[in-house]
Design a protein around this motif. Structure first.
Motif, PDB file in Angstrom:
ATOM      1  N   VAL A 107       0.845  -1.197   0.000  1.00 56.99           N
ATOM      2  CA  VAL A 107       0.000   0.000   0.000  1.00 56.99           C
ATOM      3  C   VAL A 107       0.878   1.244   0.000  1.00 56.99           C
ATOM      4  CG1 VAL A 107      -1.951   1.140   1.122  1.00 56.99           C
ATOM      5  CG2 VAL A 107      -1.661  -1.337   1.365  1.00 56.99           C
ATOM      6  N   THR A 108       0.640   2.130  -0.947  1.00 55.30           N
ATOM      7  CA  THR A 108       1.373   3.390  -1.040  1.00 55.30           C
ATOM      8  C   THR A 108       0.388   4.525  -1.308  1.00 55.30           C
ATOM      9  OG1 THR A 108       1.768   3.039  -3.403  1.00 55.30           O
ATOM     10  CG2 THR A 108       3.488   2.297  -1.889  1.00 55.30           C
ATOM     11  N   ALA A 109       0.823   5.745  -1.056  1.00 60.40           N
ATOM     12  CA  ALA A 109      -0.016   6.919  -1.288  1.00 60.40           C
ATOM     13  C   ALA A 109       0.833   8.047  -1.852  1.00 60.40           C
ATOM     14  CB  ALA A 109      -0.689   7.363   0.009  1.00 60.40           C
ATOM     15  N   LYS A 110       0.235   8.823  -2.770  1.00 58.25           N
ATOM     16  CA  LYS A 110       0.947   9.963  -3.347  1.00 58.25           C
ATOM     17  C   LYS A 110      -0.021  11.117  -3.581  1.00 58.25           C
ATOM     18  CE  LYS A 110       0.361   8.616  -8.205  1.00 58.25           C
ATOM     19  NZ  LYS A 110       1.063   8.335  -9.490  1.00 58.25           N
ATOM     20  N   ASP A 111       0.538  12.331  -3.595  1.00 61.53           N
ATOM     21  CA  ASP A 111      -0.277  13.514  -3.873  1.00 61.53           C
ATOM     22  C   ASP A 111      -0.705  13.501  -5.332  1.00 61.53           C
ATOM     23  OD1 ASP A 111      -1.518  15.952  -3.730  1.00 61.53           O
ATOM     24  OD2 ASP A 111       0.335  17.115  -3.835  1.00 61.53           O
ATOM     25  N   ASP A 112      -1.994  13.664  -5.571  1.00 62.24           N
ATOM     26  CA  ASP A 112      -2.525  13.627  -6.930  1.00 62.24           C
ATOM     27  C   ASP A 112      -3.300  14.902  -7.263  1.00 62.24           C
ATOM     28  OD1 ASP A 112      -2.686  12.173  -9.331  1.00 62.24           O
ATOM     29  OD2 ASP A 112      -4.698  11.451  -8.873  1.00 62.24           O
ATOM     30  N   THR A 113      -2.993  15.953  -6.516  1.00 60.67           N
ATOM     31  CA  THR A 113      -3.691  17.222  -6.718  1.00 60.67           C
ATOM     32  C   THR A 113      -3.156  17.949  -7.947  1.00 60.67           C
ATOM     33  OG1 THR A 113      -3.972  17.425  -4.326  1.00 60.67           O
ATOM     34  CG2 THR A 113      -4.353  19.409  -5.643  1.00 60.67           C
ATOM     35  N   ILE A 114      -4.063  18.475  -8.752  1.00 60.69           N
ATOM     36  CA  ILE A 114      -3.705  19.251  -9.940  1.00 60.69           C
ATOM     37  C   ILE A 114      -3.976  20.724  -9.654  1.00 60.69           C
ATOM     38  CG2 ILE A 114      -4.194  19.631 -12.393  1.00 60.69           C
ATOM     39  CD1 ILE A 114      -5.063  16.721 -12.566  1.00 60.69           C
ATOM     40  N   ASP A 115      -3.078  21.580 -10.123  1.00 67.02           N
ATOM     41  CA  ASP A 115      -3.268  23.015  -9.905  1.00 67.02           C
ATOM     42  C   ASP A 115      -4.636  23.446 -10.416  1.00 67.02           C
ATOM     43  OD1 ASP A 115      -0.770  23.215  -8.823  1.00 67.02           O
ATOM     44  OD2 ASP A 115       0.197  23.946 -10.657  1.00 67.02           O
ATOM     45  N   GLY A 116      -5.343  24.206  -9.587  1.00 66.47           N
ATOM     46  CA  GLY A 116      -6.665  24.683  -9.965  1.00 66.47           C
ATOM     47  C   GLY A 116      -7.795  23.820  -9.419  1.00 66.47           C
ATOM     48  N   ASP A 117      -7.464  22.621  -8.901  1.00 61.26           N
ATOM     49  CA  ASP A 117      -8.517  21.789  -8.306  1.00 61.26           C
ATOM     50  C   ASP A 117      -9.091  22.477  -7.069  1.00 61.26           C
ATOM     51  OD1 ASP A 117      -8.233  19.829 -10.193  1.00 61.26           O
ATOM     52  OD2 ASP A 117      -7.160  18.408  -8.896  1.00 61.26           O
ATOM     53  N   PRO A 118     -10.416  22.419  -6.888  1.00 60.18           N
ATOM     54  CA  PRO A 118     -11.009  23.043  -5.704  1.00 60.18           C
ATOM     55  C   PRO A 118     -10.715  22.264  -4.429  1.00 60.18           C
ATOM     56  CG  PRO A 118     -12.679  21.879  -6.963  1.00 60.18           C
ATOM     57  CD  PRO A 118     -11.438  21.851  -7.785  1.00 60.18           C
ATOM     58  N   SER A 119     -10.359  21.001  -4.567  1.00 54.50           N
ATOM     59  CA  SER A 119     -10.059  20.151  -3.407  1.00 54.50           C
ATOM     60  C   SER A 119      -8.713  19.474  -3.609  1.00 54.50           C
ATOM     61  CB  SER A 119     -11.140  19.078  -3.228  1.00 54.50           C
ATOM     62  OG  SER A 119     -12.419  19.645  -3.051  1.00 54.50           O
ATOM     63  N   GLY A 120      -8.148  19.025  -2.515  1.00 56.50           N
ATOM     64  CA  GLY A 120      -6.918  18.256  -2.599  1.00 56.50           C
ATOM     65  C   GLY A 120      -7.230  16.801  -2.931  1.00 56.50           C
ATOM     66  N   ASN A 121      -6.291  16.114  -3.584  1.00 56.44           N
ATOM     67  CA  ASN A 121      -6.480  14.711  -3.965  1.00 56.44           C
ATOM     68  C   ASN A 121      -5.243  13.893  -3.627  1.00 56.44           C
ATOM     69  OD1 ASN A 121      -9.114  14.436  -5.773  1.00 56.44           O
ATOM     70  ND2 ASN A 121      -8.144  16.377  -6.330  1.00 56.44           N
ATOM     71  N   VAL A 122      -5.483  12.745  -3.066  1.00 57.62           N
ATOM     72  CA  VAL A 122      -4.422  11.779  -2.786  1.00 57.62           C
ATOM     73  C   VAL A 122      -4.838  10.455  -3.424  1.00 57.62           C
ATOM     74  CG1 VAL A 122      -3.367  10.360  -0.975  1.00 57.62           C
ATOM     75  CG2 VAL A 122      -3.544  12.843  -0.692  1.00 57.62           C
ATOM     76  N   ALA A 123      -3.906   9.828  -4.139  1.00 55.68           N
ATOM     77  CA  ALA A 123      -4.159   8.518  -4.745  1.00 55.68           C
ATOM     78  C   ALA A 123      -3.504   7.446  -3.880  1.00 55.68           C
ATOM     79  CB  ALA A 123      -3.599   8.462  -6.162  1.00 55.68           C
ATOM     80  N   VAL A 124      -4.314   6.496  -3.452  1.00 60.68           N
ATOM     81  CA  VAL A 124      -3.807   5.368  -2.659  1.00 60.68           C
ATOM     82  C   VAL A 124      -3.788   4.136  -3.564  1.00 60.68           C
ATOM     83  CG1 VAL A 124      -4.151   3.915  -0.637  1.00 60.68           C
ATOM     84  CG2 VAL A 124      -4.757   6.345  -0.539  1.00 60.68           C
ATOM     85  N   GLU A 125      -2.640   3.495  -3.622  1.00 62.92           N
ATOM     86  CA  GLU A 125      -2.464   2.362  -4.545  1.00 62.92           C
ATOM     87  C   GLU A 125      -2.294   1.052  -3.779  1.00 62.92           C
ATOM     88  OE1 GLU A 125       0.078   2.475  -8.341  1.00 62.92           O
ATOM     89  OE2 GLU A 125       1.342   1.389  -6.914  1.00 62.92           O
ATOM     90  N   PHE A 126      -2.987   0.022  -4.275  1.00 58.28           N
ATOM     91  CA  PHE A 126      -2.814  -1.343  -3.789  1.00 58.28           C
ATOM     92  C   PHE A 126      -2.080  -2.142  -4.867  1.00 58.28           C
ATOM     93  CE2 PHE A 126      -6.991  -0.816  -1.328  1.00 58.28           C
ATOM     94  CZ  PHE A 126      -6.327  -0.466  -0.163  1.00 58.28           C
TER      95      PHE A 126
END
Length: 235
Positions: A107-126
């Motif tokens: 299990v890993t996680a990385k920041d997946d936020t794109i500039d201009g997104d109204p919210s933050g995004n994190v992608a969690v990978e299995f």
């Protein structure tokens, strides 16, 4: 009288020799008579070439007889152990692929936020590291550890499909959270807790996203988790 006794004795010996010659000689066809012992053994033991090597056939008979042809679907044929259907494939006794377990997943996680997104995004990978196929579907459990306590992510409600992960394959899901735009210090995030679907064992990860959440009275945007496979879709 003595002559007659000798004659009878000679005849008896000759008859015995003649009978022995008939038993040990040919039967008139040039072949020796078969041994009764070997014939009985063949009937009791069956044909060795028709045993487990032909176990993949149908139940066409002979399975109830001692030393039969072994044509039933026994363990040496195409039974659950004979064709290797469960060995190394992650399938259970019914032939279904078993679900992915926490101990088999990287299990890993990385920041997946794109500039201009109204919210933050994190992608969690299995990533499947169990050495065999496994099935995964639904929603993972997600909690954010903060300096003010634990924040549990809410499901987005999007439909969750089922995926089969081969050994070494990966799949990800998205975690969305409100960005702290208040100018204040906010709520500091200290860790990410992830529990794979239908599992009870949790993995603790470093949080890769923005450092803080906005302080809220509960009326603001919640932290949300998307279904398995939703990474990059904004939850």
């Amino acid at each position: 009288m003595r002559v007659h006794k000798l004659t009878f004795a000679a005849l008896a010996v000759a008859a015995g020799l003649s009978l022995t010659a008939c038993q040990n000689g040919d039967d008139g066809t040039g072949k020796s008579a078969p041994s009764a012992g070997s014939h009985a053994s063949a009937q009791a033991g069956g044909s060795s070439s028709n045993g487990s090597d032909q176990g993949s056939g149908s139940d066409s008979g002979g399975s109830d007889q001692t030393g039969g042809t072994g044509t039933g679907k026994g363990s040496a044929g195409k039974g659950s152990a004979g064709n290797g259907s469960t060995a190394g494939t992650g399938t259970d006794a019914s032939g279904k692929v078993e679900r992915c377990h926490t101990d088999e997943l990287e299990v890993t996680a990385k920041d997946d936020t794109i500039d201009g997104d109204p919210s933050g995004n994190v992608a969690v990978e299995f990533k499947n590291g169990g050495g065999h196929d496994c099935s995964i579907s639904g929603y993972a459990g997600v909690d954010l550890k903060t300096n003010s306590g634990t924040v549990s992510a809410k499901r987005t409600g999007a439909s969750a499909g089922r995926s089969i992960l081969k050994n070494g394959q990966s799949i990800a899901f998205a975690v969305t959270y409100p960005l702290n735009k208040t100018g204040g210090s906010g709520v500091r995030i200290t860790g990410l807790l992830v529990t794979p679907p239908n599992e009870t064992k949790t993995v603790t990860l470093a949080w890769p996203g923005a450092a803080t959440l906005p302080v809220t009275d509960g009326s603001g945007e919640p932290v949300r988790v998307g279904p398995i496979g939703s990474a990059g879709q904004g939850g």
